[in-house]
Design a protein around this motif. Structure first.
Motif, PDB file in Angstrom:
ATOM      1  N   MET A  80       0.427   3.501   1.988  1.00 14.99           N
ATOM      2  CA  MET A  80       1.094   4.797   2.081  1.00 14.99           C
ATOM      3  C   MET A  80       2.176   4.853   1.021  1.00 14.99           C
ATOM      4  O   MET A  80       3.000   3.971   0.910  1.00 14.99           O
ATOM      5  CB  MET A  80       1.711   4.967   3.459  1.00 14.99           C
ATOM      6  CG  MET A  80       2.476   6.267   3.617  1.00 14.99           C
ATOM      7  SD  MET A  80       3.118   6.479   5.270  1.00 14.99           S
ATOM      8  CE  MET A  80       1.606   6.808   6.155  1.00 14.99           C
ATOM      9  N   ARG A  81       2.187   5.890   0.206  1.00 18.45           N
ATOM     10  CA  ARG A  81       3.181   5.940  -0.860  1.00 18.45           C
ATOM     11  C   ARG A  81       4.529   6.397  -0.301  1.00 18.45           C
ATOM     12  O   ARG A  81       4.624   7.070   0.719  1.00 18.45           O
ATOM     13  CB  ARG A  81       2.718   6.878  -1.975  1.00 18.45           C
ATOM     14  CG  ARG A  81       2.838   8.336  -1.651  1.00 18.45           C
ATOM     15  CD  ARG A  81       2.328   9.190  -2.793  1.00 18.45           C
ATOM     16  NE  ARG A  81       2.216  10.573  -2.361  1.00 18.45           N
ATOM     17  CZ  ARG A  81       3.228  11.429  -2.380  1.00 18.45           C
ATOM     18  NH1 ARG A  81       4.403  11.051  -2.797  1.00 18.45           N
ATOM     19  NH2 ARG A  81       3.054  12.680  -1.958  1.00 18.45           N
ATOM     20  N   PHE A 137      -4.674   2.671  12.786  1.00 18.96           N
ATOM     21  CA  PHE A 137      -3.468   2.089  12.219  1.00 18.96           C
ATOM     22  C   PHE A 137      -3.289   2.627  10.797  1.00 18.96           C
ATOM     23  O   PHE A 137      -4.256   2.721  10.041  1.00 18.96           O
ATOM     24  CB  PHE A 137      -3.550   0.572  12.193  1.00 18.96           C
ATOM     25  CG  PHE A 137      -3.841  -0.022  13.546  1.00 18.96           C
ATOM     26  CD1 PHE A 137      -2.861  -0.046  14.519  1.00 18.96           C
ATOM     27  CD2 PHE A 137      -5.080  -0.532  13.845  1.00 18.96           C
ATOM     28  CE1 PHE A 137      -3.127  -0.567  15.778  1.00 18.96           C
ATOM     29  CE2 PHE A 137      -5.346  -1.051  15.093  1.00 18.96           C
ATOM     30  CZ  PHE A 137      -4.366  -1.074  16.059  1.00 18.96           C
ATOM     31  N   ILE A 138      -2.085   2.956  10.446  1.00 20.57           N
ATOM     32  CA  ILE A 138      -1.817   3.462   9.114  1.00 20.57           C
ATOM     33  C   ILE A 138      -1.974   2.341   8.113  1.00 20.57           C
ATOM     34  O   ILE A 138      -1.466   1.239   8.300  1.00 20.57           O
ATOM     35  CB  ILE A 138      -0.395   4.060   9.042  1.00 20.57           C
ATOM     36  CG1 ILE A 138      -0.307   5.263   9.979  1.00 20.57           C
ATOM     37  CG2 ILE A 138      -0.025   4.461   7.618  1.00 20.57           C
ATOM     38  CD1 ILE A 138       1.035   5.919  10.008  1.00 20.57           C
ATOM     39  N   ARG A 139      -2.664   2.593   7.029  1.00 16.44           N
ATOM     40  CA  ARG A 139      -2.915   1.565   6.033  1.00 16.44           C
ATOM     41  C   ARG A 139      -1.683   1.325   5.178  1.00 16.44           C
ATOM     42  O   ARG A 139      -0.879   2.220   4.966  1.00 16.44           O
ATOM     43  CB  ARG A 139      -4.084   1.991   5.127  1.00 16.44           C
ATOM     44  CG  ARG A 139      -5.401   2.056   5.856  1.00 16.44           C
ATOM     45  CD  ARG A 139      -6.495   2.517   4.934  1.00 16.44           C
ATOM     46  NE  ARG A 139      -7.777   2.524   5.609  1.00 16.44           N
ATOM     47  CZ  ARG A 139      -8.901   2.961   5.052  1.00 16.44           C
ATOM     48  NH1 ARG A 139      -8.878   3.441   3.834  1.00 16.44           N
ATOM     49  NH2 ARG A 139     -10.031   2.920   5.742  1.00 16.44           N
ATOM     50  N   ALA A 193       4.707   2.458   9.662  1.00 15.17           N
ATOM     51  CA  ALA A 193       3.780   2.214   8.558  1.00 15.17           C
ATOM     52  C   ALA A 193       4.277   1.089   7.672  1.00 15.17           C
ATOM     53  O   ALA A 193       5.433   0.668   7.734  1.00 15.17           O
ATOM     54  CB  ALA A 193       3.607   3.488   7.730  1.00 15.17           C
ATOM     55  N   MET A 194       3.377   0.630   6.816  1.00 13.96           N
ATOM     56  CA  MET A 194       3.698  -0.328   5.766  1.00 13.96           C
ATOM     57  C   MET A 194       3.643   0.383   4.433  1.00 13.96           C
ATOM     58  O   MET A 194       2.907   1.343   4.251  1.00 13.96           O
ATOM     59  CB  MET A 194       2.690  -1.477   5.761  1.00 13.96           C
ATOM     60  CG  MET A 194       2.648  -2.292   7.031  1.00 13.96           C
ATOM     61  SD  MET A 194       1.409  -3.609   6.950  1.00 13.96           S
ATOM     62  CE  MET A 194      -0.122  -2.672   7.113  1.00 13.96           C
ATOM     63  N   SER A 195       4.423  -0.119   3.471  1.00 16.30           N
ATOM     64  CA  SER A 195       4.350   0.413   2.120  1.00 16.30           C
ATOM     65  C   SER A 195       4.770  -0.682   1.157  1.00 16.30           C
ATOM     66  O   SER A 195       4.968  -1.837   1.549  1.00 16.30           O
ATOM     67  CB  SER A 195       5.219   1.661   1.980  1.00 16.30           C
ATOM     68  OG  SER A 195       4.928   2.323   0.781  1.00 16.30           O
ATOM     69  N   ALA A 212       7.048  -5.704  -0.278  1.00 17.34           N
ATOM     70  CA  ALA A 212       6.572  -5.039   0.936  1.00 17.34           C
ATOM     71  C   ALA A 212       7.753  -4.439   1.683  1.00 17.34           C
ATOM     72  O   ALA A 212       8.799  -5.078   1.828  1.00 17.34           O
ATOM     73  CB  ALA A 212       5.839  -6.032   1.829  1.00 17.34           C
ATOM     74  N   VAL A 213       7.592  -3.220   2.144  1.00 15.23           N
ATOM     75  CA  VAL A 213       8.603  -2.579   2.980  1.00 15.23           C
ATOM     76  C   VAL A 213       7.903  -1.944   4.170  1.00 15.23           C
ATOM     77  O   VAL A 213       6.689  -1.749   4.167  1.00 15.23           O
ATOM     78  CB  VAL A 213       9.405  -1.498   2.208  1.00 15.23           C
ATOM     79  CG1 VAL A 213      10.255  -2.128   1.119  1.00 15.23           C
ATOM     80  CG2 VAL A 213       8.486  -0.430   1.645  1.00 15.23           C
ATOM     81  N   SER A 214       8.657  -1.658   5.195  1.00 14.14           N
ATOM     82  CA  SER A 214       8.108  -0.985   6.374  1.00 14.14           C
ATOM     83  C   SER A 214       8.868   0.309   6.599  1.00 14.14           C
ATOM     84  O   SER A 214      10.046   0.434   6.248  1.00 14.14           O
ATOM     85  CB  SER A 214       8.204  -1.894   7.605  1.00 14.14           C
ATOM     86  OG  SER A 214       9.504  -2.432   7.748  1.00 14.14           O
ATOM     87  N   LEU A 215       8.169   1.289   7.165  1.00 15.65           N
ATOM     88  CA  LEU A 215       8.756   2.588   7.456  1.00 15.65           C
ATOM     89  C   LEU A 215       8.861   2.745   8.968  1.00 15.65           C
ATOM     90  O   LEU A 215       7.914   2.437   9.701  1.00 15.65           O
ATOM     91  CB  LEU A 215       7.883   3.710   6.889  1.00 15.65           C
ATOM     92  CG  LEU A 215       7.514   3.616   5.409  1.00 15.65           C
ATOM     93  CD1 LEU A 215       6.672   4.830   5.000  1.00 15.65           C
ATOM     94  CD2 LEU A 215       8.742   3.496   4.531  1.00 15.65           C
TER      95      LEU A 215
END
Length: 265
Positions: free
Chosen positions: A1-2, A262-264, A211-213, A219-222
């Motif tokens: 996810m951008r 699950f959000i990619r 989500a992950m991004s 790597a970061v998480s939202l």
């Protein structure tokens, strides 16, 4: 996810320094390790997928809204969920079926609007029976975390499905409206994980992993903020009108699909 808009500017400044100070994931394999984290559980969807969820009242579990939809975008029936509180090496502190699911009234699954989806990615699951034991205490919910604040996350995820893992030091590296951007380490299955402010008076939930991004190789998480969005969701759960929107309520028998979305990354 951008990542979107001016959020990337905040991340560019904070990501490198914050990530270097993060703690590692620690598997909570024993009763001693898990003490205080028993109200975090694995939320199973008919054995075909799972998310992470947490108890915020004796009969109420908080998770991410996208966890309660199947791959076609249809809601999964409430009776297909099982909340396994404190699941560890095949045994939970408590097992409960779900009788009702309420999604944030502003959430639209795969709407194409990333910011709005993440900012409203919350759902409440009402358990068939309350959990009342001295070992499992519902978590309090705190105000929004501040930028660069230390936080922690407890999650189940792919490759560590049988016991929760704790990352007791990660950070808020940016924010935008009702979204937190965090350095916390997450993977598939960690959707819905509680993000904690850990203080001397106990752990309080400040966000839910959505989500992950990735930003410049980091790597970061939202996460969804638990300020206004949670109040709107609780109002919807109680049947109060919120911004003229009708809450989406998933009741037993509505649908029998069991796929978990699950959000990619």
């Amino acid at each position: 996810m951008r990542i979107f808009g001016r959020l990337a500017v905040a991340l560019a400044f904070f990501a490198t320094s914050s990530l270097a100070q993060d703690g590692r994931l620690v598997r909570l394999s024993t009763g001693q390790d898990s003490r205080g984290w028993e109200a975090v559980g694995r939320l199973d969807i008919e054995g075909k997928g799972f998310c992470t969820a947490s108890l915020i009242r004796e009969d109420l579990v908080l998770t991410a809204a996208h966890c309660v939809y199947d791959r076609t975008g249809e809601p999964v029936a409430a009776e297909r969920f099982t909340f396994n509180a404190g699941l560890r090496e095949g045994r939970a502190e408590a097992y409960r079926n779900v009788r009702r699911v309420v999604v944030h009234p502003g959430y639209v699954y795969h709407s194409g609007d990333t910011a709005t989806e993440v900012a409203r990615d919350l759902a409440l699951l009402q358990l068939e029976l309350p959990i009342r034991t001295t070992r499992i205490r519902p978590y309090a919910v705190a105000s929004d975390a501040m930028q660069n604040e230390e936080i922690g996350v407890v999650s189940y995820a792919r490759g560590r499905e049988e016991a929760p893992s704790l990352q007791d030091v990660c950070r808020v590296v940016g924010s935008q409206e009702d979204i937190l951007i965090m350095s916390c380490e997450v993977n598939f299955g960690a959707s819905g994980s509680p993000v904690f402010r850990i203080a001397s008076d106990g752990a309080k939930i400040v966000s839910v992993v959505s989500a992950m991004s990735e930003l410049k190789g980091n790597a970061v998480s939202l996460g969804t903020s638990l300020g206004r969005p949670l109040q709107e969701l609780l109002a919807a759960f109680d049947g109060t009108t919120v911004d003229s929107a009708r809450p989406r309520v998933i009741t037993p028998g509505e649908r029998n699909d069991t796929g978990a979305k699950f959000i990619r990354p």
